[in-house]
Design an enzyme around this catalytic site. Structure first.
Site, PDB file in Angstrom:
ATOM      1  N   LYS A  49       0.836  -1.204   0.000  1.00 32.41           N
ATOM      2  CA  LYS A  49       0.000   0.000   0.000  1.00 32.41           C
ATOM      3  C   LYS A  49       0.871   1.254   0.000  1.00 32.41           C
ATOM      4  O   LYS A  49       0.597   2.225  -0.701  1.00 32.41           O
ATOM      5  CB  LYS A  49      -0.942  -0.022   1.216  1.00 32.41           C
ATOM      6  CG  LYS A  49      -2.042  -1.071   1.080  1.00 32.41           C
ATOM      7  CD  LYS A  49      -2.739  -1.417   2.385  1.00 32.41           C
ATOM      8  CE  LYS A  49      -3.655  -2.628   2.179  1.00 32.41           C
ATOM      9  NZ  LYS A  49      -4.289  -3.142   3.362  1.00 32.41           N
ATOM     10  N   GLN A  93      -4.780  -1.964   9.467  1.00 31.27           N
ATOM     11  CA  GLN A  93      -4.634  -3.294   8.863  1.00 31.27           C
ATOM     12  C   GLN A  93      -5.190  -4.361   9.800  1.00 31.27           C
ATOM     13  O   GLN A  93      -4.873  -4.403  10.988  1.00 31.27           O
ATOM     14  CB  GLN A  93      -3.138  -3.554   8.556  1.00 31.27           C
ATOM     15  CG  GLN A  93      -2.857  -4.831   7.809  1.00 31.27           C
ATOM     16  CD  GLN A  93      -3.416  -4.844   6.379  1.00 31.27           C
ATOM     17  OE1 GLN A  93      -3.526  -3.811   5.735  1.00 31.27           O
ATOM     18  NE2 GLN A  93      -3.770  -6.017   5.897  1.00 31.27           N
ATOM     19  N   ASP A 116     -11.422   1.923   3.725  1.00 26.55           N
ATOM     20  CA  ASP A 116     -11.724   0.500   3.595  1.00 26.55           C
ATOM     21  C   ASP A 116     -13.236   0.263   3.442  1.00 26.55           C
ATOM     22  O   ASP A 116     -13.655  -0.825   3.072  1.00 26.55           O
ATOM     23  CB  ASP A 116     -11.296  -0.244   4.884  1.00 26.55           C
ATOM     24  CG  ASP A 116      -9.905  -0.849   4.793  1.00 26.55           C
ATOM     25  OD1 ASP A 116      -9.554  -1.356   3.721  1.00 26.55           O
ATOM     26  OD2 ASP A 116      -9.191  -0.813   5.814  1.00 26.55           O
TER      27      ASP A 116
HETATM   28  N1  GUN Z   1      -6.725  -7.390   6.031  1.00 26.67           N
HETATM   29  C1  GUN Z   1      -7.011  -8.163   4.958  1.00 26.67           C
HETATM   30  N2  GUN Z   1      -7.613  -7.441   3.984  1.00 26.67           N
HETATM   31  C2  GUN Z   1      -7.728  -6.185   4.463  1.00 26.67           C
HETATM   32  C3  GUN Z   1      -8.262  -4.984   3.930  1.00 26.67           C
HETATM   33  O1  GUN Z   1      -8.787  -4.924   2.796  1.00 26.67           O
HETATM   34  N3  GUN Z   1      -8.188  -3.892   4.737  1.00 26.67           N
HETATM   35  C4  GUN Z   1      -7.633  -3.934   5.968  1.00 26.67           C
HETATM   36  N4  GUN Z   1      -7.630  -2.815   6.695  1.00 26.67           N
HETATM   37  N5  GUN Z   1      -7.129  -5.030   6.499  1.00 26.67           N
HETATM   38  C5  GUN Z   1      -7.179  -6.146   5.747  1.00 26.67           C
END
Ligand code: GUN
Length: 279
Positions: A49, A93, A116
């Site tokens: 990211k 995350q 998200d």
């Molecule tokens: N963990 C696995 N996929 C995701 C996601 O799309 N966003 C976040 N914040 N954590 C994750």
């Protein structure tokens, strides 16, 4: 052999378009990413990211907190980022360490910075179709289908998996595209038979190679959301790719399918947050 639904290629096109827009409109935009504990897979995702942000001209702020971080410490950080006008998007995350209430943290993120789309307000908006942010993985799946000329309207779609992150919102977006949607899960009776109904099959359970050729209708389109590691270290999806790709008309690979699309939509959402919050 099935057509490969190349998410890496499409994500790169989306990011190039975003980069051009950011440069042309001189957009200032910042994503805060919080990682608690040193989960190696999560660290790889977070680095991805950060690299995407750097590539397209979005600033990123990373917070790598020790696994012993308390819930109130994490809440305090989220509150500080909510109040910071220079931060457009906040991503915590997941998964979080077991001693932290994940729901409490998600609920604390300002809905207008929730790139998200996990906050209940944003989830509700997805249900009604009146959304600010689309959920990253489901929106990435829809874009991958549409850009590869896969018709969704009227099709039988089976989503295997009912997580809040992928299965449930993916089903909702497919419904908005006028598909007939079935959500299958661990209690579904005769999973193979249900899956064989699918014109479009979305596998999002996190079980290595669960979907085998006998569960797939000839000519179906297969979207594999899973990322699993076999004991020998090989990265595989939820779909047994070698055998299913012989039957499907199109299939997304792992890696290089849904993963890069999820990240591209996150970048889109961050840009959306900045235009929404700074106008
Ligand atoms: N963990 C696995 N996929 C995701 C996601 O799309 N966003 C976040 N914040 N954590 C994750």
């Amino acid at each position: 052999m099935a057509k490969i639904l190349d998410g890496k290629l499409l994500a790169s096109k989306i990011k190039t378009d975003l980069k051009t827009r950011i440069e042309k409109e001189k957009i200032s935009c910042c994503l805060a990413v919080i990682l608690v504990g040193g989960n190696p897979a999560s660290r790889i995702y977070v680095n991805g990211k950060k690299n995407d942000c750097a590539e397209i001209g979005i600033k990123s702020r990373e917070f790598e907190l020790p696994s012993k971080t308390t819930e109130s410490e994490l809440l305090a950080l989220v509150e500080a980022l909510n109040a910071d006008d220079n931060v457009d998007g906040i991503l915590v995350q997941l998964p979080l360490p077991a001693h932290i209430d994940q729901e409490a943290i998600i609920n604390a993120i300002s809905p207008s910075k929730d790139v998200d789309a996990f906050h209940p307000i944003n989830v509700g908006k997805i249900m009604t179709g009146n959304y600010t942010f689309l959920p990253c993985t489901p929106a990435g799946i829809i874009e991958l289908l549409i850009e590869n000329d896969v018709q969704i309207a009227g099709k039988e779609c089976v989503v295997v998996g009912r997580s809040n992150i992928v299965g449930k919102p993916a089903a909702m977006l497919l419904l908005q595209q006028n598909a007939t949607v079935t959500i299958a899960h661990s209690h579904t009776r005769n999973l193979a038979e249900v899956c064989r109904r699918a014109d479009i099959l979305i596998a999002a359970v996190g079980k290595a190679e669960l979907i085998t050729a006998d569960m797939v209708k000839k000519g179906a389109v297969i979207i594999d959301v899973g990322v699993n590691r076999l004991p020998n270290g090989q990265l595989v999806g939820d779909v047994a790719y070698p055998e299913v790709s012989k039957i499907a008309s199109a299939i997304s690979p792992v890696p290089g399918g849904v993963g890069p699309m999820t990240r591209a939509i996150l970048m889109k959402n961050t840009l959306q947050a900045s235009t929404y919050n700074r106008k």
